[in-house]
Design a protein around this motif. Structure first.
Motif, PDB file in Angstrom:
ATOM      1  N   LEU A 233       3.478   7.392   0.257  1.00 54.10           N
ATOM      2  CA  LEU A 233       4.023   7.431   1.604  1.00 54.10           C
ATOM      3  C   LEU A 233       5.511   7.113   1.578  1.00 54.10           C
ATOM      4  N   CYS A 234       6.224   7.486   2.611  1.00 53.08           N
ATOM      5  CA  CYS A 234       7.626   7.080   2.784  1.00 53.08           C
ATOM      6  C   CYS A 234       7.674   6.053   3.913  1.00 53.08           C
ATOM      7  N   ALA A 235       8.760   5.287   3.999  1.00 56.89           N
ATOM      8  CA  ALA A 235       8.800   4.216   4.993  1.00 56.89           C
ATOM      9  C   ALA A 235      10.228   3.775   5.264  1.00 56.89           C
ATOM     10  N   ALA A 236      10.413   3.185   6.443  1.00 58.88           N
ATOM     11  CA  ALA A 236      11.681   2.547   6.798  1.00 58.88           C
ATOM     12  C   ALA A 236      11.365   1.226   7.466  1.00 58.88           C
ATOM     13  N   SER A 237      12.013   0.170   7.017  1.00 57.78           N
ATOM     14  CA  SER A 237      11.949  -1.115   7.712  1.00 57.78           C
ATOM     15  C   SER A 237      13.173  -1.208   8.606  1.00 57.78           C
TER      16      SER A 237
ATOM     17  N   TYR B  31       0.795  -1.221   0.000  1.00 54.30           N
ATOM     18  CA  TYR B  31       0.000   0.000   0.000  1.00 54.30           C
ATOM     19  C   TYR B  31       0.835   1.283   0.000  1.00 54.30           C
ATOM     20  N   VAL B  32       2.100   1.212   0.379  1.00 58.02           N
ATOM     21  CA  VAL B  32       2.862   2.427   0.684  1.00 58.02           C
ATOM     22  C   VAL B  32       3.029   3.331  -0.531  1.00 58.02           C
ATOM     23  N   ASN B  33       3.497   2.812  -1.632  1.00 58.43           N
ATOM     24  CA  ASN B  33       3.736   3.677  -2.793  1.00 58.43           C
ATOM     25  C   ASN B  33       2.455   4.154  -3.472  1.00 58.43           C
TER      26      ASN B  33
END
Length: 469
Positions: free
Chosen positions: A424-428, A418-420
């Protein structure tokens, strides 16, 4: 497997035991280590894992030596080279001048001419490129098995999948072959392999980093993530490569103005989490227990965890491979599909061929819905410092994945697809070690341009786990 404790400081004559995280490399340089020797050691390690399908191609040793010698000479002359001594690799859908781009499909074999401008940025800062990493063919897959034999394997337990599609990029960092790597991320390819191998995967805001020189899966959704051992290291590389690229039509004009300074939210800040009845671990009790422990760490940091409805995010995730958006893959790969189908992995073909059945109207409707869901994310996350989910719900063995290659690949994207589409931005970031010894990870997710806050929260989580041992 090349592993070593970051706390152990080897003798300078014992570079084969040196961890390649940034702090260890810089400590070695401060003690007099030769940056040329460091680059050649990385090349030696890469050659040593040649049979493990971590790389599709290596930069020739002589070229590695020459580039490292040039960087060292510039440093002696007084040039500021912030990445001196660090080595890196790139996924094999990122063009490198003088190297064939295959996207792990040998019949593709593109001669790129010029390479990605990101390579030059990193080399001018002193880093040395070692090679190109293996991947799920055409960056289509989240498991790492959609590639020619031998398969790339998980760095923690080789019976398990490495995650994909940037499988080799994550494994090269996890196995201490290089200090950092670049991948690509459409639906989780910069986060899933990071989670499976116990490293950091930092996925920037779309358009923050140039995608010029990338063989695209989706021009709407693709971005270039960074893999490292530590959050601060990934943030350092992101700051080096971020910025407006006038040649890239997908580059954000405000990219240079986005604050990438680590800015953790204050204690007491609200963090969104999916409703408990919407969390799925597909029968993996160890994954569920580890996620509970990770949420406990966030609570111990003083954050207020608030459950939200995750259904809209799940709908956005389905757009990546269950809508007309999948037809976009045929723009870059259609010629291979049509004329050289024998070179395409069966699971990749099964994922992309449905794109042939969609109409132009279907595509427009999917794009419209994607914009609507991006706005829905803005509304749902207003007032929250971040959204936190597991990065992956489980980790399959290679045998399990191959037994159900389509359904189980989809499972791996439960918390990343769902993120892109929602911009949205994200970090694992690695979390508590599972009871079975496999890694766990959380995804810290923020609205577009909130990269600095996401980095700061990820760093606080990482620090708390490190302090807890």
């Amino acid at each position: 497997m090349i592993l070593a404790s970051p706390q152990a400081r080897p003798a300078l004559t014992d570079l084969d035991a040196l961890p390649f995280d940034f702090a260890s490399v810089r400590a070695a340089l401060a003690d007099g280590a030769d940056p040329v020797a460091l680059a050649l050691e990385a090349h030696r390690r890469a050659a040593a894992v040649a049979g493990d399908s971590v790389f599709t191609a290596l930069v020739p040793e002589g070229t590695v030596r020459a580039r490292a010698e040039e960087a060292a000479a510039r440093a002696r002359a007084g040039d500021a080279l912030p990445l001196l001594g660090l080595t890196f690799a790139v996924k094999d859908n990122i063009h490198v001048a003088g190297m064939t781009t295959t996207s792990n499909c040998p019949v593709l074999a593109l001669d790129p001419g010029a390479g990605s401008p990101l390579i030059g940025v990193l080399e001018r800062a002193g880093a040395v490129l070692i090679g190109k990493n293996t991947m799920d063919q055409f960056a289509t897959g989240l498991n790492g098995t959609r590639s020619p034999e031998p398969l790339c394997r998980n760095a923690v337990n080789p019976a398990y999948i490495p995650g994909g599609s940037s499988s080799g990029s994550a494994v090269a960092v996890a196995r201490d072959v290089v200090s950092f790597s670049l991948g690509s991320d459409t639906g989780g390819s910069g986060r899933v392999p990071a989670a499976c191998n116990g490293v950091v995967g930092l996925k920037p805001t779309l358009g923050l980093v140039s995608t010029q020189g990338l063989v695209y899966n989706s021009r709407f959704l693709d971005c270039v993530p960074v893999f490292t051992k530590r959050v601060a290291d990934a943030a350092e590389i992101l700051r080096a490569i971020a910025g407006f690229d006038p040649v890239d039509p997908w580059s954000r004009r405000d990219a240079d103005a986005i604050d990438l300074t680590s800015t953790p939210p204050d204690a007491g800040a609200r963090i969104a989490v999916p409703r408990r009845d919407q969390l799925r671990f597909f029968g993996d009790a160890a994954a569920e227990a580890a996620h509970d422990a990770n949420l406990g760490t966030l609570r111990a940091l003083g954050f207020d965890l608030v459950e939200i409805d995750f259904a809209t995010f799940e709908e956005a995730g389905r757009l990546v491979f269950q809508s007309a958006l999948v037809a976009e893959r045929l723009v870059d790969y259609g010629e291979v599909f049509a004329n050289r189908p024998e070179g395409v992995h069966p699971a990749v073909r099964a994922s992309i061929e449905p794109g042939l059945a969609y109409s132009a109207r279907d595509a427009f409707e999917a794009i419209y819905r994607m914009r609507e869901l991006a706005r829905a994310a803005e509304i749902a996350l207003a007032g929250f410092a971040a959204l936190v989910t597991p990065t992956v719900p489980t980790i399959f063995t290679i045998d399990e994945l191959l037994a159900e290659p389509m359904a189980r690949n989809t499972v791996m994207g439960t918390y990343t697809y769902y993120v892109n589409p929602m911009n949205l931005c994200a970090a694992s970031v690695p979390g508590a070690r599972r009871a079975d010894g496999l890694p766990s990870a959380i995804s810290v997710v923020g609205l577009a341009a909130a990269d600095g806050r996401i980095i700061g929260l990820a760093e606080r989580f990482e620090k708390r786990l490190t302090e807890a041992g």
